[in-house]
Design a protein around this motif. Sequence first.
Motif, PDB file in Angstrom:
ATOM      1  N   LEU A  77     -12.590   0.278  14.225  1.00  0.00           N
ATOM      2  CA  LEU A  77     -11.291   0.740  13.709  1.00  0.00           C
ATOM      3  C   LEU A  77     -10.154  -0.094  14.285  1.00  0.00           C
ATOM      4  N   ASN A  78      -9.427  -0.736  13.388  1.00  0.00           N
ATOM      5  CA  ASN A  78      -8.250  -1.521  13.760  1.00  0.00           C
ATOM      6  C   ASN A  78      -7.017  -0.649  13.504  1.00  0.00           C
TER       7      ASN A  78
ATOM      8  N   CYS B 261      -0.902   8.400   0.513  1.00  0.00           N
ATOM      9  CA  CYS B 261      -1.037   7.003   0.090  1.00  0.00           C
ATOM     10  C   CYS B 261      -2.000   6.172   0.924  1.00  0.00           C
ATOM     11  N   LEU B 262      -2.052   6.453   2.210  1.00  0.00           N
ATOM     12  CA  LEU B 262      -2.823   5.586   3.111  1.00  0.00           C
ATOM     13  C   LEU B 262      -4.285   6.030   3.171  1.00  0.00           C
ATOM     14  N   ARG B 263      -5.178   5.072   2.901  1.00  0.00           N
ATOM     15  CA  ARG B 263      -6.604   5.396   2.929  1.00  0.00           C
ATOM     16  C   ARG B 263      -7.366   4.236   3.559  1.00  0.00           C
ATOM     17  N   LEU B 264      -8.369   4.574   4.348  1.00  0.00           N
ATOM     18  CA  LEU B 264      -9.217   3.570   4.994  1.00  0.00           C
ATOM     19  C   LEU B 264     -10.591   3.600   4.367  1.00  0.00           C
TER      20      LEU B 264
ATOM     21  N   TRP C 294      -3.237   1.210   0.099  1.00  0.00           N
ATOM     22  CA  TRP C 294      -1.970   1.927  -0.003  1.00  0.00           C
ATOM     23  C   TRP C 294      -1.771   2.265  -1.480  1.00  0.00           C
ATOM     24  N   ALA C 295      -1.675   3.540  -1.783  1.00  0.00           N
ATOM     25  CA  ALA C 295      -1.540   4.010  -3.167  1.00  0.00           C
ATOM     26  C   ALA C 295      -2.636   3.413  -4.059  1.00  0.00           C
ATOM     27  N   GLY C 296      -3.845   3.381  -3.557  1.00  0.00           N
ATOM     28  CA  GLY C 296      -4.984   2.922  -4.340  1.00  0.00           C
ATOM     29  C   GLY C 296      -5.162   1.415  -4.382  1.00  0.00           C
TER      30      GLY C 296
END
Length: 216
Positions: A33-34, A63-66, A73-75
């Motif tokens: 994880l960064n 919006c934020l997804r890892l 960001w937003a897909g």
Amino acid sequence: LCGENLVTIDGPAGAGKTTVARELARRLGWRYLNTGALYRAVALAVLEEGCSEEEALRELQGCLRLEGERVFWAGRDVTEQLSHPEVGELASRISRLPPLREALLPLQREVARGGRLVAEGRDIGTVVFPWARHKFYLDAAFEERVRRRWQELRQRGLAISLQEVAEEIRRRDQQDRQRALAPLRPAPGAVYLDSTRLRVEEVVERMQQIILSQTP
Ligand code: DC
């Protein structure tokens, strides 16, 4: 909360955290994880959408997804855009805002569920995972950190002078170390490693040995 299978690596910009953390995770067969990428993604949204920090913050949860090492960001996969120095500088500036740090905390801890994780950043051993068993503080001489960062950016095709990189790193170091909330500093019990004269493999091997010695 179990810190057994958790490695934290904190340190200043250009110390080699990302390269080392990724390689260590690969060897251990753990995830990586960064956390800087999260702060950078919020900064990118502010820069690209021209929105305020408060707006970016409001949007953050939705919006934020890892996804592994990719950041969305937003897909949209924004991973490649994050390495730009401008993004890093804004990330450093906004990362002193308490609401931002608070909003990113559960996200980082969510990733650590199930353990077997190598996480790197500025406050990972001090604030995010203080219960981690294996903590490192990775450092290197200023000139060496500048040189590494410069090389990396050049390889990515960015035309930037050594001087510009030096200024960016100096500003970020100062901001990251002097902010009131979660400043950059070695976590209690962290093993200090100076990578100035070490190759990536040497740093990773030392870390592996230390992890082994800390494992009952
Ligand atoms: O690790 P990095 O250079 O990608 O991080 C970019 C900025 O984000 C860094 O200068 C400060 C901030 N940051 C932070 O405040 N806390 C973290 N755990 C990681 C990064």
